[in-house]
Design a protein around this motif. Structure first.
Motif, PDB file in Angstrom:
ATOM      1  N   ASN A   1     -45.950  21.056 -37.869  1.00  0.00           N
ATOM      2  CA  ASN A   1     -44.833  21.076 -36.922  1.00  0.00           C
ATOM      3  C   ASN A   1     -43.827  19.943 -37.080  1.00  0.00           C
ATOM      4  N   GLN A   2     -44.007  19.085 -38.078  1.00  0.00           N
ATOM      5  CA  GLN A   2     -43.090  17.962 -38.224  1.00  0.00           C
ATOM      6  C   GLN A   2     -41.738  18.404 -38.789  1.00  0.00           C
ATOM      7  N   LEU A   3     -40.698  17.706 -38.371  1.00  0.00           N
ATOM      8  CA  LEU A   3     -39.418  17.836 -39.058  1.00  0.00           C
ATOM      9  C   LEU A   3     -39.541  17.210 -40.443  1.00  0.00           C
ATOM     10  N   GLY A   4     -38.626  17.542 -41.312  1.00  0.00           N
ATOM     11  CA  GLY A   4     -38.636  16.957 -42.654  1.00  0.00           C
ATOM     12  C   GLY A   4     -37.695  17.684 -43.593  1.00  0.00           C
ATOM     13  N   LEU A   5     -37.738  19.026 -43.582  1.00  0.00           N
ATOM     14  CA  LEU A   5     -36.856  19.804 -44.444  1.00  0.00           C
ATOM     15  C   LEU A   5     -35.432  19.754 -43.899  1.00  0.00           C
ATOM     16  N   GLN A   6     -34.477  19.464 -44.795  1.00  0.00           N
ATOM     17  CA  GLN A   6     -33.072  19.382 -44.407  1.00  0.00           C
ATOM     18  C   GLN A   6     -32.196  20.027 -45.477  1.00  0.00           C
ATOM     19  N   ALA A   7     -31.157  20.727 -45.037  1.00  0.00           N
ATOM     20  CA  ALA A   7     -30.153  21.302 -45.936  1.00  0.00           C
ATOM     21  C   ALA A   7     -28.845  20.549 -45.734  1.00  0.00           C
ATOM     22  N   GLN A   8     -28.103  20.370 -46.819  1.00  0.00           N
ATOM     23  CA  GLN A   8     -26.874  19.575 -46.756  1.00  0.00           C
ATOM     24  C   GLN A   8     -25.650  20.476 -46.677  1.00  0.00           C
ATOM     25  N   ASN A   9     -24.782  20.201 -45.711  1.00  0.00           N
ATOM     26  CA  ASN A   9     -23.558  20.990 -45.596  1.00  0.00           C
ATOM     27  C   ASN A   9     -22.410  20.324 -46.355  1.00  0.00           C
ATOM     28  N   ALA A  10     -21.234  20.924 -46.277  1.00  0.00           N
ATOM     29  CA  ALA A  10     -20.099  20.463 -47.081  1.00  0.00           C
ATOM     30  C   ALA A  10     -19.602  19.082 -46.682  1.00  0.00           C
ATOM     31  N   LYS A  11     -19.900  18.666 -45.460  1.00  0.00           N
ATOM     32  CA  LYS A  11     -19.494  17.331 -45.023  1.00  0.00           C
ATOM     33  C   LYS A  11     -20.486  16.259 -45.457  1.00  0.00           C
ATOM     34  N   GLY A  12     -21.550  16.687 -46.132  1.00  0.00           N
ATOM     35  CA  GLY A  12     -22.570  15.737 -46.535  1.00  0.00           C
ATOM     36  C   GLY A  12     -23.605  15.482 -45.464  1.00  0.00           C
ATOM     37  N   GLU A  13     -23.535  16.212 -44.355  1.00  0.00           N
ATOM     38  CA  GLU A  13     -24.500  16.047 -43.267  1.00  0.00           C
ATOM     39  C   GLU A  13     -25.794  16.770 -43.606  1.00  0.00           C
ATOM     40  N   TRP A  14     -26.905  16.179 -43.192  1.00  0.00           N
ATOM     41  CA  TRP A  14     -28.215  16.789 -43.412  1.00  0.00           C
ATOM     42  C   TRP A  14     -28.632  17.517 -42.139  1.00  0.00           C
ATOM     43  N   ILE A  15     -28.806  18.831 -42.260  1.00  0.00           N
ATOM     44  CA  ILE A  15     -29.125  19.688 -41.121  1.00  0.00           C
ATOM     45  C   ILE A  15     -30.624  19.983 -41.124  1.00  0.00           C
ATOM     46  N   ASP A  16     -31.294  19.650 -40.029  1.00  0.00           N
ATOM     47  CA  ASP A  16     -32.736  19.883 -39.932  1.00  0.00           C
ATOM     48  C   ASP A  16     -33.059  21.373 -39.940  1.00  0.00           C
ATOM     49  N   CYS A  17     -34.096  21.720 -40.691  1.00  0.00           N
ATOM     50  CA  CYS A  17     -34.659  23.072 -40.664  1.00  0.00           C
ATOM     51  C   CYS A  17     -35.997  22.965 -39.933  1.00  0.00           C
ATOM     52  N   LYS A  18     -35.936  22.937 -38.628  1.00  0.00           N
ATOM     53  CA  LYS A  18     -37.144  22.696 -37.846  1.00  0.00           C
ATOM     54  C   LYS A  18     -38.126  23.846 -38.022  1.00  0.00           C
ATOM     55  N   PRO A  19     -39.423  23.570 -37.972  1.00  0.00           N
ATOM     56  CA  PRO A  19     -40.410  24.652 -38.081  1.00  0.00           C
ATOM     57  C   PRO A  19     -40.279  25.639 -36.924  1.00  0.00           C
ATOM     58  N   ILE A  20     -40.224  26.917 -37.254  1.00  0.00           N
ATOM     59  CA  ILE A  20     -40.219  27.997 -36.269  1.00  0.00           C
ATOM     60  C   ILE A  20     -41.389  28.907 -36.610  1.00  0.00           C
ATOM     61  N   ALA A  21     -42.261  29.118 -35.660  1.00  0.00           N
ATOM     62  CA  ALA A  21     -43.487  29.881 -35.900  1.00  0.00           C
ATOM     63  C   ALA A  21     -43.177  31.263 -36.464  1.00  0.00           C
ATOM     64  N   SER A  22     -43.995  31.695 -37.415  1.00  0.00           N
ATOM     65  CA  SER A  22     -43.936  33.045 -38.000  1.00  0.00           C
ATOM     66  C   SER A  22     -42.623  33.331 -38.714  1.00  0.00           C
ATOM     67  N   THR A  23     -41.978  32.295 -39.222  1.00  0.00           N
ATOM     68  CA  THR A  23     -40.769  32.498 -40.025  1.00  0.00           C
ATOM     69  C   THR A  23     -40.975  31.909 -41.415  1.00  0.00           C
ATOM     70  N   LEU A  24     -40.134  32.355 -42.329  1.00  0.00           N
ATOM     71  CA  LEU A  24     -40.035  31.777 -43.661  1.00  0.00           C
ATOM     72  C   LEU A  24     -38.626  31.209 -43.812  1.00  0.00           C
ATOM     73  N   VAL A  25     -38.520  30.022 -44.375  1.00  0.00           N
ATOM     74  CA  VAL A  25     -37.206  29.462 -44.679  1.00  0.00           C
ATOM     75  C   VAL A  25     -36.830  29.914 -46.086  1.00  0.00           C
ATOM     76  N   VAL A  26     -35.734  30.643 -46.193  1.00  0.00           N
ATOM     77  CA  VAL A  26     -35.298  31.183 -47.482  1.00  0.00           C
ATOM     78  C   VAL A  26     -34.194  30.298 -48.047  1.00  0.00           C
ATOM     79  N   ALA A  27     -34.378  29.872 -49.290  1.00  0.00           N
ATOM     80  CA  ALA A  27     -33.352  29.114 -50.003  1.00  0.00           C
ATOM     81  C   ALA A  27     -32.879  29.938 -51.198  1.00  0.00           C
ATOM     82  N   ILE A  28     -31.582  30.007 -51.373  1.00  0.00           N
ATOM     83  CA  ILE A  28     -31.003  30.701 -52.523  1.00  0.00           C
ATOM     84  C   ILE A  28     -31.046  29.761 -53.726  1.00  0.00           C
ATOM     85  N   GLY A  29     -31.541  30.261 -54.851  1.00  0.00           N
ATOM     86  CA  GLY A  29     -31.703  29.433 -56.032  1.00  0.00           C
ATOM     87  C   GLY A  29     -30.490  29.444 -56.950  1.00  0.00           C
TER      88      GLY A  29
END
Length: 378
Positions: free
Chosen positions: A234-262
């Motif tokens: 349940n810890q925070l840790g994964l972050q995606a970076q937006n165009a402003k250079g900000e790091w956006i938290d991808c908080k854990p959400i039960a029964s979901t998968l975080v999809v990243a485009i390669g």
């Protein structure tokens, strides 16, 4: 790079996969998927159809691997033992963005035989897994084989939905897959680190040093088509970076998968699908270890580089979306550099795991280090 006034994402969208399977809700799903592909490159996938008991088993076996296995058993299945980059990696053994990733992990893949002597060098990536002994984890192998089979199906379905979302036929990507396509999976533990708070007035240099101390995985883009992360604690840790250079938290959400485009998907769609820079910050003292299980959809290592015939109206949307993208991570699939996707993939693995490179691919590692030295000197 986008300017400071660029409109960019500040949250990660959630898309229910079940809506893609209903004719009444599918158009709405594809519309939201297209927006996520063009403008975010990251999304949560909910209502995936994965059995809840299987998800619980995957999480339990993941944590059990790191808690129950003695060091000598982990060393028996060390990644250095094989040419395939499958197996266990000790803490701080993998590097991203020139710094060690503070994580311990096991790399697995869907089953394959050892390639023959006439196969291209990059076919060494196809090989059997190194499994932990049933003496310690009797359920581990069947649980993960089941999970990888199901995730293979989900990733194939989702790739067809990506094609539809950007105006292609559902089977547009089929030619890039082998009949017995390899997909990969990691189980990962991020231990706690003792790092003080970053001072509000910290210099850029101090901020960089602080980020390196907390580097679970450094800033990067996934290399293939799509990846699917099960956040197993349940810890925070994964972050995606937006165009402003900000790091956006991808908080854990039960029964979901975080999809990243390669990057492979970005290359094949001529930049329509955004591959977004992301990272993982290690948990701090007192937060407990963080666990995750990423699944990486594979692509044929023999595939040639080519772009799809994406409709012109979608390309226009791409051109607009590119104004709100941040691209400062090295791109793996540079056209003209490699003849096959497998060549780029192998070099990427050698770069990330130089200990395996030293043992099995010394000439490739020598090339990589020469390139890195040239970049550092420029």
């Amino acid at each position: 790079m986008a300017n400071a006034d660029t409109q960019t994402f500040s949250a990660i969208p959630v898309l229910p996969l079940s809506h893609a399977l209903d004719a009444a809700t599918k158009p709405h799903f594809l519309e939201h998927l297209r927006h996520a592909l063009l403008n975010v490159g990251f999304l949560y996938l909910s209502e995936t159809g994965l059995p809840e008991q299987l998800i619980r088993d995957v999480i339990e076996e993941c944590q059990g691997f790191f808690v129950k296995l003695p060091l000598e058993e982990k060393e028996r299945i060390d990644m250095k033992n094989e040419k395939s980059f499958l197996g266990w990696s000790r803490l701080d053994n993998e590097t991203t963005a020139f710094n060690p990733d503070h994580r311990e992990q096991l790399d697995l893949s869907t089953p394959h035989l050892v390639p023959g002597p006439e196969a291209p060098l990059y076919h060494n990536l196809l090989a059997p897994n190194q499994w932990p002994s049933t003496q310690y984890l009797p359920k581990f192998r069947p649980v993960y084989e089941d999970y990888m089979r199901r995730m293979s199906d989900i990733s194939t379905l989702f790739t067809s939905l990506i094609a539809e979302a950007i105006g292609l036929q559902p089977d547009a990507f089929t030619k890039f897959f082998d009949a017995n396509q390899q997909h990969k999976l990691k189980i990962v533990k991020y231990p706690e680190v003792e790092v003080p708070d970053l001072a509000p007035n910290a210099s850029e240099m101090d901020r960089k040093k602080w980020e390196i101390k907390r580097q679970g995985v450094g800033p990067h883009k996934d290399s293939m088509l799509t990846s699917y992360l099960l956040q197993a604690s349940n810890q925070l840790g994964l972050q995606a970076q937006n165009a402003k250079g900000e790091w956006i938290d991808c908080k854990p959400i039960a029964s979901t998968l975080v999809v990243a485009i390669g990057q492979g998907m970005e290359a094949l769609t001529d930049g329509v699908c955004a591959s977004t820079t992301h990272r993982v910050l290690s948990p701090r003292k007192g937060e407990g270890a963080r666990y995750s299980v990423p699944f990486f959809q594979g692509v044929s290592y023999d595939a040639q580089f080519e772009a799809m015939d994406v409709p012109s109206e979608v390309l226009r949307l791409r051109d607009e979306a590119r104004k709100a993208r941040k691209d400062d991570v090295e791109f793996t699939f540079v056209k003209g550099r490699w003849g096959h996707l497998g060549e780029a993939t192998l070099m990427n693995r050698v770069k990330s795991h130089p200990d395996v490179g030293e043992r099995w691919y010394p000439e490739l590692l020598k090339q990589i280090r020469a390139q890195q030295a040239a970049v550092a000197a420029s």
